[in-house]
Design a protein around this motif. Structure first.
Motif, short mmCIF file in Angstrom:
data_model
loop_
_atom_site.label_atom_id
_atom_site.label_comp_id
_atom_site.label_asym_id
_atom_site.label_seq_id
_atom_site.Cartn_x
_atom_site.Cartn_y
_atom_site.Cartn_z
N ALA A 194 -22.33 -22.78 51.76
CA ALA A 194 -21.36 -23.86 51.57
C ALA A 194 -20.02 -23.33 51.07
O ALA A 194 -18.97 -23.71 51.59
CB ALA A 194 -21.90 -24.90 50.59
N ASP A 195 -20.06 -22.46 50.07
CA ASP A 195 -18.81 -22.09 49.40
C ASP A 195 -18.15 -20.84 49.97
O ASP A 195 -16.94 -20.69 49.86
CB ASP A 195 -19.06 -21.92 47.90
N LEU A 196 -18.92 -19.95 50.55
CA LEU A 196 -18.29 -18.77 51.14
C LEU A 196 -18.07 -18.97 52.64
O LEU A 196 -17.04 -18.61 53.18
CB LEU A 196 -19.14 -17.52 50.90
N LEU A 204 -27.37 -27.19 46.19
CA LEU A 204 -25.99 -26.72 46.05
C LEU A 204 -25.44 -27.10 44.69
O LEU A 204 -24.83 -26.29 44.00
CB LEU A 204 -25.15 -27.33 47.18
N ARG A 228 -24.37 -24.47 41.87
CA ARG A 228 -23.00 -24.42 41.35
C ARG A 228 -22.98 -24.62 39.84
O ARG A 228 -22.23 -23.96 39.12
CB ARG A 228 -22.16 -25.53 41.99
N VAL A 257 -25.35 -22.07 48.12
CA VAL A 257 -24.00 -21.79 47.60
C VAL A 257 -23.25 -20.86 48.55
O VAL A 257 -22.07 -21.10 48.87
CB VAL A 257 -24.10 -21.16 46.18
N GLU A 286 -18.33 -21.99 54.15
CA GLU A 286 -17.77 -23.34 54.34
C GLU A 286 -18.49 -24.13 55.44
O GLU A 286 -17.86 -24.80 56.27
CB GLU A 286 -16.26 -23.26 54.58
N LEU A 287 -19.80 -24.06 55.43
CA LEU A 287 -20.61 -24.84 56.38
C LEU A 287 -20.82 -26.25 55.81
O LEU A 287 -20.79 -26.44 54.60
CB LEU A 287 -21.98 -24.18 56.57
#
Lengths: 195, 119
Positions: free
Chosen positions: A149-151, A174, A178, A146, A153-154
């Motif tokens: 991916a979300d912080l 992920l 989430r 998370v 943005e990979l």
């Protein structure tokens, strides 16, 4: 021998300067990832220091054509896994402890001395801690996915390289992460999950 | 393509990390399933909340201190590595010398038994 010693010294100084330059470029991201992975400032700072020492020691192995921040993330996530294994537990903070104490002091450094409306800052800080707590409650693998991916943005492929697992596993971690967050934060998202 | 509630297609759809056919299948599934739409919206909001999180800030002296610690570490690391290299060179040199350079003979040698140059 003296000439060889001198050239080794110069090479080491040059390497350190390059390394420091790269760290300076990515220090904000590093701190964000470290803080979100560990859940508190003290552990985040220890993690950064450990990761930087390891990265410097292995700087000669850093591959040309790859990104330094991704390499650092990989070292940081590995170090964090090691740390958690060593401690055999994550620092668990109860919901009550995440509330602002009665005297109004906030434990977070980031709020100290910042300009802005104190009431808004208080709300933001409490919300931030609430979200961080929800992140802390996730299993390590889900939290890593998370955060990356979300912080940060990979892409899934980048995350898969960092945590060394198949892309399908990243996707599944992920999604589960989430979904768990969604359930924990449903009053913030206004989403009625599983009701 | 059949989608189940537990699979990770919604997240991947949100991130645009699916193949073309998968994107179409998820999109069609969403159009006819209000529950899936709700789940996707919830995931979207969760991601939005995470992205809104303010960056944590370390104390002002943190990076200066870290840089100092790193330099100290680099100094120690360099000393260790250099010493290791010197020791290795010395060992290799001694070994190299002992193999390639014969010790000074106590008596003058008569010369090689096989004459150089060959027949």
């Amino acid at each position: 021998m003296r000439r060889w010693w001198r050239s080794a010294k110069l090479r080491a100084e040059r390497d350190l300067a390059v390394f420091e330059g790269l760290v300076a470029r990515y220090q904000q991201q590093m701190y964000r990832v470290a803080y979100r992975l560990t859940g508190n400032h003290d552990d985040a700072q220890d993690l950064i220091q450990d990761a930087l020492f390891e990265a410097y020691r292995n700087f000669h192995r850093f591959e040309r054509g790859t990104r330094f921040d991704r390499w650092l993330y990989r070292i940081m996530t590995n170090r964090q896994i090691d740390r958690v294994r060593r401690q055999s537990r994550l620092p668990l903070v109860s919901w009550d402890q995440t509330q602002v104490p009665p005297d109004g002091r906030d434990s977070g450094w980031e709020s100290a001395g910042e300009a802005g409306n104190p009431a808004e800052m208080l709300v933001e800080s409490v919300l931030g801690e609430r979200i961080q707590q929800a992140l802390n409650d996730l299993p390590d693998e889900y939290r890593q996915a998370v955060i990356l991916a979300d912080l940060e943005e990979l892409t899934y492929v980048e995350i898969a390289r960092i945590v060394r697992c198949p892309v399908g596993t990243v996707r599944s971690r992920l999604h589960r992460g989430r979904n768990m967050l969604r359930e924990k934060l449903e009053d913030l998202t206004g989403d009625g999950v599983n009701r | 393509m059949k989608l189940t509630r537990d699979d990770s297609y919604y997240s991947a759809y949100l991130d645009e990390m699916l193949s073309g056919p998968e994107m179409i299948a998820v999109s069609q599934h969403l159009q006819r399933t209000p529950e899936a739409q709700k789940e996707l919206a919830g995931l979207q909001q969760t991601v939005a909340i995470l992205r809104e999180l303010p960056d944590p800030t370390p104390p002002p002296e943190f990076w200066d201190k870290t840089r100092q610690n790193l330099r100290e570490f680099a100094r120690r690391h360099k000393r260790r590595t250099s010493l290791r290299l010197v020791v290795r060179r010395l060992i290799t040199g001694v070994w190299h010398n002992s193999v390639t350079e014969p010790r000074e003979p106590s008596q003058p040698e008569a010369g090689p038994s096989i004459p150089p140059g060959g027949p």
